[in-house]
Design a protein around this motif. Structure first.
Motif, PDB file in Angstrom:
ATOM      1  N   ALA A  29       8.539  -0.217  -1.155  1.00 14.03           N
ATOM      2  CA  ALA A  29       8.216   0.786   0.355  1.00 14.03           C
ATOM      3  C   ALA A  29       9.597   1.670  -0.130  1.00 14.03           C
ATOM      4  N   GLU A  30      10.748   1.016  -0.193  1.00  7.05           N
ATOM      5  CA  GLU A  30      12.071   1.760  -0.021  1.00  7.05           C
ATOM      6  C   GLU A  30      11.834   3.413  -1.106  1.00  7.05           C
ATOM      7  N   PRO A  31      11.633   3.204  -2.879  1.00  7.73           N
ATOM      8  CA  PRO A  31      11.945   4.231  -3.056  1.00  7.73           C
ATOM      9  C   PRO A  31      10.798   5.368  -2.423  1.00  7.73           C
ATOM     10  N   PHE A  32       9.763   5.054  -1.639  1.00 14.80           N
ATOM     11  CA  PHE A  32       9.224   6.102  -1.644  1.00 14.80           C
ATOM     12  C   PHE A  32       9.491   6.628  -0.008  1.00 14.80           C
ATOM     13  N   HIS A  33      10.165   5.458   0.352  1.00  8.85           N
ATOM     14  CA  HIS A  33      10.573   5.820   2.319  1.00  8.85           C
ATOM     15  C   HIS A  33      12.384   7.004   1.771  1.00  8.85           C
ATOM     16  N   THR A  34      12.916   6.477   0.704  1.00  7.39           N
ATOM     17  CA  THR A  34      14.267   7.857   0.515  1.00  7.39           C
ATOM     18  C   THR A  34      13.407   8.884  -0.285  1.00  7.39           C
ATOM     19  N   HIS A  35      12.791   8.939  -1.141  1.00  9.73           N
ATOM     20  CA  HIS A  35      11.975  10.000  -1.513  1.00  9.73           C
ATOM     21  C   HIS A  35      11.616  10.876  -0.617  1.00  9.73           C
ATOM     22  N   TYR A  36      10.789  10.314   0.413  1.00  9.65           N
ATOM     23  CA  TYR A  36      10.048  11.185   1.353  1.00  9.65           C
ATOM     24  C   TYR A  36      11.619  11.201   2.272  1.00  9.65           C
ATOM     25  N   ALA A  37      12.712  10.967   2.459  1.00  7.14           N
ATOM     26  CA  ALA A  37      13.221  11.114   3.751  1.00  7.14           C
ATOM     27  C   ALA A  37      14.589  12.478   3.313  1.00  7.14           C
ATOM     28  N   LYS A  38      14.196  12.112   1.971  1.00  8.74           N
ATOM     29  CA  LYS A  38      15.243  13.055   0.953  1.00  8.74           C
ATOM     30  C   LYS A  38      14.789  14.928   0.811  1.00  8.74           C
ATOM     31  N   ASP A  39      13.396  14.981   0.664  1.00 13.17           N
ATOM     32  CA  ASP A  39      12.646  16.117   0.502  1.00 13.17           C
ATOM     33  C   ASP A  39      11.692  16.326   1.201  1.00 13.17           C
ATOM     34  N   TYR A  40      11.492  15.568   2.472  1.00 14.06           N
ATOM     35  CA  TYR A  40      10.655  15.910   3.442  1.00 14.06           C
ATOM     36  C   TYR A  40      10.933  16.267   5.182  1.00 14.06           C
ATOM     37  N   VAL A  41      12.267  15.107   5.268  1.00 16.47           N
ATOM     38  CA  VAL A  41      12.867  15.384   6.340  1.00 16.47           C
ATOM     39  C   VAL A  41      13.574  16.471   7.036  1.00 16.47           C
ATOM     40  N   LYS A  42      13.117  17.423   7.156  1.00 20.76           N
ATOM     41  CA  LYS A  42      14.508  18.332   7.607  1.00 20.76           C
ATOM     42  C   LYS A  42      15.292  18.112   8.769  1.00 20.76           C
ATOM     43  N   ASP A  43      14.884  17.090   9.401  1.00 17.88           N
ATOM     44  CA  ASP A  43      16.037  17.102  10.826  1.00 17.88           C
ATOM     45  C   ASP A  43      17.168  16.150   9.874  1.00 17.88           C
ATOM     46  N   ALA A  44      18.398  16.568   9.785  1.00 17.03           N
ATOM     47  CA  ALA A  44      19.485  15.421   9.217  1.00 17.03           C
ATOM     48  C   ALA A  44      19.675  14.571  10.012  1.00 17.03           C
ATOM     49  N   THR A  45      19.623  14.033  11.157  1.00 18.59           N
ATOM     50  CA  THR A  45      20.350  12.742  12.031  1.00 18.59           C
ATOM     51  C   THR A  45      19.204  11.749  11.370  1.00 18.59           C
ATOM     52  N   LYS A  46      17.279  12.448  11.992  1.00 13.91           N
ATOM     53  CA  LYS A  46      16.308  11.724  11.386  1.00 13.91           C
ATOM     54  C   LYS A  46      16.399  11.404   9.784  1.00 13.91           C
ATOM     55  N   ALA A  47      16.921  11.797   8.774  1.00 14.21           N
ATOM     56  CA  ALA A  47      17.125  11.468   7.526  1.00 14.21           C
ATOM     57  C   ALA A  47      18.145  10.023   7.861  1.00 14.21           C
ATOM     58  N   MET A 103       0.946  -1.106   0.242  1.00  9.26           N
ATOM     59  CA  MET A 103      -0.057   0.011   0.198  1.00  9.26           C
ATOM     60  C   MET A 103       0.554   0.715   0.036  1.00  9.26           C
ATOM     61  N   ILE A 104       2.143   1.413   0.532  1.00  6.58           N
ATOM     62  CA  ILE A 104       3.464   2.031   0.384  1.00  6.58           C
ATOM     63  C   ILE A 104       3.300   2.772  -1.620  1.00  6.58           C
ATOM     64  N   LYS A 105       3.312   1.928  -2.310  1.00  8.36           N
ATOM     65  CA  LYS A 105       3.617   2.558  -3.822  1.00  8.36           C
ATOM     66  C   LYS A 105       3.151   3.212  -3.962  1.00  8.36           C
ATOM     67  N   SER A 106       1.179   4.046  -4.300  1.00  6.25           N
ATOM     68  CA  SER A 106       1.558   4.628  -4.864  1.00  6.25           C
ATOM     69  C   SER A 106       1.290   5.826  -4.496  1.00  6.25           C
ATOM     70  N   GLY A 107       2.168   6.425  -3.097  1.00  8.26           N
ATOM     71  CA  GLY A 107       2.117   7.085  -2.578  1.00  8.26           C
ATOM     72  C   GLY A 107       3.413   7.841  -3.369  1.00  8.26           C
ATOM     73  N   ASP A 108       3.714   7.843  -3.980  1.00 11.74           N
ATOM     74  CA  ASP A 108       4.764   7.727  -4.831  1.00 11.74           C
ATOM     75  C   ASP A 108       4.319   8.849  -5.818  1.00 11.74           C
ATOM     76  N   VAL A 109       2.189   8.542  -6.393  1.00 11.03           N
ATOM     77  CA  VAL A 109       2.288   9.627  -6.287  1.00 11.03           C
ATOM     78  C   VAL A 109       1.767  11.259  -6.070  1.00 11.03           C
ATOM     79  N   LEU A 110       1.599  10.734  -5.073  1.00  6.92           N
ATOM     80  CA  LEU A 110       1.763  12.187  -3.682  1.00  6.92           C
ATOM     81  C   LEU A 110       2.502  12.905  -3.746  1.00  6.92           C
ATOM     82  N   LEU A 111       3.871  11.926  -3.924  1.00  5.86           N
ATOM     83  CA  LEU A 111       5.087  12.562  -3.816  1.00  5.86           C
ATOM     84  C   LEU A 111       5.582  14.043  -4.544  1.00  5.86           C
ATOM     85  N   TYR A 112       5.106  13.338  -5.665  1.00  9.12           N
ATOM     86  CA  TYR A 112       5.140  14.209  -6.527  1.00  9.12           C
ATOM     87  C   TYR A 112       4.008  15.207  -7.178  1.00  9.12           C
ATOM     88  N   LEU A 113       2.804  14.803  -6.486  1.00 10.98           N
ATOM     89  CA  LEU A 113       2.035  16.097  -6.739  1.00 10.98           C
ATOM     90  C   LEU A 113       2.493  16.960  -5.414  1.00 10.98           C
TER      91      LEU A 113
END
Length: 414
Positions: A185-203, A126-136
């Protein structure tokens, strides 16, 4: 008077013949026109657009992809729409953007709730379609999309894990890692960490956990002799399909390894250049490419059960072949793989076009010989045997094939 009647009769006869001839001419013209079939998909476009337009023609609403009767949030939608995003970026054709946006607009309500999705299922698919939201979201700034993104990320934060930290594929499949899950899961999670997580340690922690998934799959699922990877691994070794010594499922399924190959090349899009795990994933990708190339058929295609091509019932399968073609072509273009693998991808693509792609009179493009579905366990129970894999449904235009075919077409610029 007689002559007048005679001439009048001749005139009537001639006029009738003329009318009849005109009618026959019109009917003939009409018949000729009916033989001209309108092209709903132009044939002067690249294969990526031809297949994308064919999918839109077959399934006007992306929420109905994968032969379903009701709209749903699932991985196949995200797969095809990820391909649609790439086609849109290349063509700037609004048709493709509308197809993408309409899916998110339909499936995410005004409060950010994802329709048909249940976080409690802890299902990596169910994570995969999250890529669409990361784009939009960056384009639309619609808060409901961001809320849905955060929901999907929260699933990954709470996903059950093996003792070493590997994600269970689903809550209902305890202690099991499947190759499929890394792509889900992992392409979504990596994209999320790169563009949406501001805390460097958490990313950094997220990146470490992503790389760990690949490390564990390599550790537990890779066969040392062939270099191929088994579809699933059960840490508990309790499943009927699990080898009692290794925990592995019994066969090398084409699409499972296809998911894994695509996961590696797509995660590398977002994993930082300086991350310590980046080179390891590139090493895994090269090992993968070497093993997959060894079992490529002379046609350029790959078999449903990868290492048993000459066995009765096995068949040359479209979804896995499309995935390998994409992973190899992208791997070369990004500099992860040796250039020799581009020739492997080209041969595979030619094999697809020559053997598994057909075009209807109206221009619709079909991808044939797609394995519809395959899994492990469940009810009815799927034992991962050779007989199981070759007897699952085979159909045309499965989105698990058309999406990767579009991506491969773009990478090869066909």
């Amino acid at each position: 008077m007689k002559n007048t009647i005679k001439y009048f009769a001749l005139f009537v006869i001639a006029f009738s013949i003329s009318i009849l001839a005109c009618k026959n001419s019109k009917e003939h013209s009409k018949a000729a026109d009916s033989s001209i079939i309108e092209k709903v998909v132009p044939e002067n476009l690249k294969w990526s657009e031809r297949m994308m337009l064919s999918e839109i023609e077959r399934v006007p609403k992306a929420s109905m992809l994968d032969f379903v009767k009701k709209p749903r949030w699932s991985y196949t939608n995200g797969l095809v729409l990820s391909a649609a995003i790439k086609v849109y970026e290349e063509t700037n054709n609004q048709t493709y953007y509308d197809y993408i946006y309409t899916y998110a607009d339909e499936m995410i309500d005004s409060t950010g709730n994802i329709k048909t999705y249940k976080l409690s299922n802890q299902n990596l698919d169910m994570i995969k379609s999250g890529d669409v939201l990361l784009y939009l979201y960056p384009k639309t700034k619609e808060e409901r999309f961001l809320k849905a993104i955060e929901t999907l990320n929260s699933q990954l934060e709470s996903q059950p894990k093996t003792s070493e930290g590997g994600y269970w594929h689903k809550k209902v499949y305890p202690n099991q890692m499947w190759l499929d899950g890394l792509y889900m899961a992992e392409p979504f999670h990596t994209h999320y960490a790169k563009d949406y997580v501001k805390d460097a340690t958490k990313a950094e922690n997220i990146y470490n956990h992503i790389v760990l998934q690949f490390d564990l799959i390599q550790k537990h699922s890779r066969d040392g002799k062939t270099g191929l990877l088994y579809h699933g691994w059960d840490e508990s070794k309790e499943q009927k399909w699990a080898n009692k010594e290794t925990g592995n499922s019994p066969n090398f399924w084409s699409r499972a390894m296809g998911w894994y190959g695509m996961a590696m090349v797509d995660v590398l899009d977002f994993l930082p250049e300086n991350h310590s795990g980046r080179e390891r994933i590139i090493t895994y990708l090269n090992q993968f490419a070497e093993a997959i190339t060894k079992v490529q058929d002379k046609s350029g295609l790959w078999w449903q059960v990868l290492d048993q091509g000459d066995r009765d019932g096995n068949y040359l399968e479209a979804t896995g072949t499309s995935m390998f073609t994409y992973a190899f072509a992208k791997g070369v273009h990004k500099g992860y793989l040796d250039k020799k693998y581009l020739a492997v991808a080209e041969k595979a693509y030619e094999g697809l076009i020559d053997n598994l792609v057909s075009v209807e009179e109206n221009g619709l493009v079909n991808l044939n010989k797609c394995c519809g579905v395959a899994g492990l366990g469940g009810n009815p129970y799927r034992d991962g045997s050779y007989e199981y894999y070759i007897n699952e449904i085979i159909r045309s235009n499965d989105p698990k094939g058309t999406g990767p075919f579009i991506l491969a077409s773009l990478e090869l610029n066909k």
